[in-house]
Design an enzyme around this catalytic site. Structure first.
Site, PDB file in Angstrom:
ATOM      1  N   ALA A   1      12.131   5.671  -0.523  1.00 23.53           N
ATOM      2  CA  ALA A   1      13.129   5.141  -0.874  1.00 23.53           C
ATOM      3  C   ALA A   1      13.747   4.251   0.846  1.00 23.53           C
ATOM      4  O   ALA A   1      15.008   3.161   0.297  1.00 23.53           O
ATOM      5  CB  ALA A   1      14.110   6.475  -0.630  1.00 23.53           C
TER       6      ALA A   1
ATOM      7  N   LYS B   1       5.767  -2.472   8.159  1.00 21.55           N
ATOM      8  CA  LYS B   1       6.229  -1.228   7.472  1.00 21.55           C
ATOM      9  C   LYS B   1       7.890  -2.159   7.254  1.00 21.55           C
ATOM     10  O   LYS B   1       8.507  -2.331   8.293  1.00 21.55           O
ATOM     11  CB  LYS B   1       6.382  -0.501   8.405  1.00 21.55           C
ATOM     12  CG  LYS B   1       7.586   0.580   7.362  1.00 21.55           C
ATOM     13  CD  LYS B   1       7.324   2.421   7.974  1.00 21.55           C
ATOM     14  CE  LYS B   1       7.576   2.953   7.469  1.00 21.55           C
ATOM     15  NZ  LYS B   1       7.648   4.269   8.454  1.00 21.55           N
TER      16      LYS B   1
ATOM     17  N   ASP C   1       9.299  15.789  10.657  1.00 22.58           N
ATOM     18  CA  ASP C   1       8.828  14.889   9.261  1.00 22.58           C
ATOM     19  C   ASP C   1       7.256  15.062   9.294  1.00 22.58           C
ATOM     20  O   ASP C   1       6.194  14.591   9.167  1.00 22.58           O
ATOM     21  CB  ASP C   1       9.439  14.126   8.402  1.00 22.58           C
ATOM     22  CG  ASP C   1       9.109  13.948   7.510  1.00 22.58           C
ATOM     23  OD1 ASP C   1       8.488  14.583   6.768  1.00 22.58           O
ATOM     24  OD2 ASP C   1       8.947  12.510   6.893  1.00 22.58           O
TER      25      ASP C   1
ATOM     26  N   ASP D   1       9.430   0.394   2.525  1.00 19.65           N
ATOM     27  CA  ASP D   1       7.968  -0.554   2.014  1.00 19.65           C
ATOM     28  C   ASP D   1       6.363  -1.118   3.046  1.00 19.65           C
ATOM     29  O   ASP D   1       7.576  -1.188   4.430  1.00 19.65           O
ATOM     30  CB  ASP D   1       8.036  -1.383   1.088  1.00 19.65           C
ATOM     31  CG  ASP D   1       8.967  -1.384  -0.183  1.00 19.65           C
ATOM     32  OD1 ASP D   1       8.467  -0.644  -1.075  1.00 19.65           O
ATOM     33  OD2 ASP D   1       9.833  -1.734  -0.173  1.00 19.65           O
TER      34      ASP D   1
ATOM     35  N   VAL E   1       0.899  -1.287  -0.170  1.00 18.08           N
ATOM     36  CA  VAL E   1       0.415   0.064  -0.186  1.00 18.08           C
ATOM     37  C   VAL E   1       1.169   0.972   0.141  1.00 18.08           C
ATOM     38  O   VAL E   1       0.085   2.131  -0.066  1.00 18.08           O
ATOM     39  CB  VAL E   1      -1.253  -0.111   1.270  1.00 18.08           C
ATOM     40  CG1 VAL E   1      -2.165  -1.130   1.030  1.00 18.08           C
ATOM     41  CG2 VAL E   1      -0.544   0.458   2.587  1.00 18.08           C
TER      42      VAL E   1
END
Length: 467
Positions: free
Chosen positions: A32, A51, A143, A35, A28
């Site tokens: 970099a 993850k 972030d 996944d 999904v």
């Protein structure tokens, strides 16, 4: 039906210890450094996100931060993680079907009237509670952006993607050898995970109290010790502790266990490295939400960089458009200056000491447009809320605790119940609207896009002036 395994040798599909417990349904997300797969836990059919993190430092940071924040309702839940000596870390996270980017996209395209004031306030409250939990545990996310604010089908918002997060330490403990300058391997005052050639680690309940006490004795900073942020806690504690966070600043620590993240390879990417004095890196965060001090190369910053990001997020939530959609770091600064005016000593005493302040200069903005031009048809209180966060001087930015008490969030119309929030069914597309992640300094090489420039020599090398 399980997805066909990709060709990568480190693919999650080849990990028997994982596939025995989880049925992998589909990929999904992909980036970099990681996944993400949707999966089903075989023992009880619970849907989870797996993850697979391809970068050692990012995996360590995310596990460390999520362990610290594991009881926070507005932070994504880490169920367990898998680690082996020759494979990538795999984090088992709760699966959340959508995010704030999708809310903004849906409001812009499909919802008549956009997001109501009551909905805006509820989203803001949930974001603030999540970030407040991070900051009270001395964690700077670095972030924050709409696509990292995940949302459950029921409307509960949770902060995710802690791969760039750092647990801040007291200044006296940054240069004592606690951090390896290349690998940031944990010292006795950081999380240490049991070493195993192939192990799954369950996360059940609170950290043992003896570890919390031991870690606090080793020098993890209390919030008021974080010099760069002067974190203020002058409100009623119980009135803002809605998320039930334990006020422990430590992660589970045992000094006599070896580091499972020790590998035969070395981590060489510049992203997230520290120097020999433990300085932070400026190359973090997605550009549109990155604080000016980071754009000017600062490595001496604190929790305030998250507060700037919050200002950008809240502005987008109110306007349904990004406030500063820069095409490069230089263009990003230009867009900020056009709205807020030039960065000067008057706006932020001491800004001239930023590493890159005298390297790149801009022509004077004679009349800045002001935040209100970005927030058309919004109330003065909404504009003021965003302005409190988008201050050049980090020390002047409103803290999460102050904003939780802000009159805007506590007056009519009140925040709607979570059950009344409209929730899109899918994530916002990262490609839609060019959610540009930082890819390195080469992204700023395309100077011809920004008009005439003058390059002159200086004692620091050169100066580039844009007119």
């Amino acid at each position: 039906m399980e997805e066909e395994p990709p060709s990568k040798s480190w693919s999650i599909h080849t990990r028997r210890e994982i596939t025995a417990k989880y049925e992998i349904l589909e990929r999904v997300g992909s980036g970099a450094y990681s996944d993400v797969y949707k999966a089903r836990r075989r023992c009880d059919s619970t849907t989870v996100a797996l993850k697979e993190v391809h970068d050692y430092q990012s995996a360590f940071r995310e596990i460390e931060a999520l362990q610290t924040l594991q009881n926070c309702p507005n932070v994504v839940l880490l169920h367990e993680y898998f680690w082996s000596d020759d494979e990538d870390a795999v984090l088992v996270l709760e699966y959340l079907p959508t995010d704030l980017a999708a809310v903004i996209n849906s409001a812009k395209k499909d919802w008549e009237g956009g997001i109501t004031v009551g909905e805006v306030k509820r989203w803001m409250l949930q974001i603030l509670r999540g970030v407040d939990a991070c900051h009270r545990n001395s964690i700077v996310h670095r972030d924050l952006k709409p696509s990292n604010l995940l949302i459950s089908a029921e409307g509960i918002l949770k902060i995710a993607d802690f791969g760039q997060a750092r647990i801040l330490l007291a200044p006296g403990f940054l240069d004592d050898g606690a951090y390896d300058q290349f690998a940031e391997q944990p010292s006795s005052n950081q999380a240490a995970f049991p070493q195993s050639s192939e192990t799954a680690y369950r996360l059940d309940g609170q950290f043992p109290q003896e570890h919390v006490e031991k870690s606090n004795e080793k020098g993890v900073a209390e919030p008021e010790d974080l010099r760069m942020c002067e974190f203020r806690n002058d409100g009623d504690e119980e009135s803002v502790t809605h998320d039930g966070v334990a006020s422990c600043l430590a992660t589970c620590t045992t000094s006599d266990l070896e580091d499972p993240f020790h590998h035969s390879y070395s981590y060489e990417a510049e992203e997230g490295r520290v120097d020999e004095n433990g300085a932070l890196t400026s190359c973090v965060g997605t550009r549109w939400f990155r604080a000016p001090e980071l754009l000017y190369g600062s490595t001496n910053y604190g929790l305030e960089v998250d507060l700037w990001s919050l200002g950008c997020i809240f502005g987008e939530l109110l306007s349904l458009e990004p406030l500063f959609p820069g095409a490069s770091d230089i263009d990003q600064l230009g867009k900020i200056f056009n709205v807020l005016g030039n960065l000067t000593e008057e706006a932020w005493p001491g800004c001239v000491r930023l590493p890159d302040y005298n390297i790149i200069s801009f022509g004077k903005v004679e009349k800045s447009s002001g935040i209100e031009t970005c927030l058309v048809n919004r109330s003065p209180d909404e504009i003021l809320l965003v302005r409190k966060l988008l201050s050049y001087d980090p020390a002047s930015r409103a803290t999460t605790m102050e904003l939780l008490h802000d009159k805007y969030l506590n007056e009519e119309p009140l925040p709607v119940p979570i059950s009344d929030l409209r929730v899109p069914s899918k994530h916002g597309s990262p490609d839609e609207g060019s959610w540009n992640d930082y890819e390195g300094l080469e992204s700023d090489s395309d100077f011809e896009d920004f008009g005439p420039s003058l390059v002159t020599g200086t004692k620091n090398g050169f100066s580039i002036r844009f007119s």
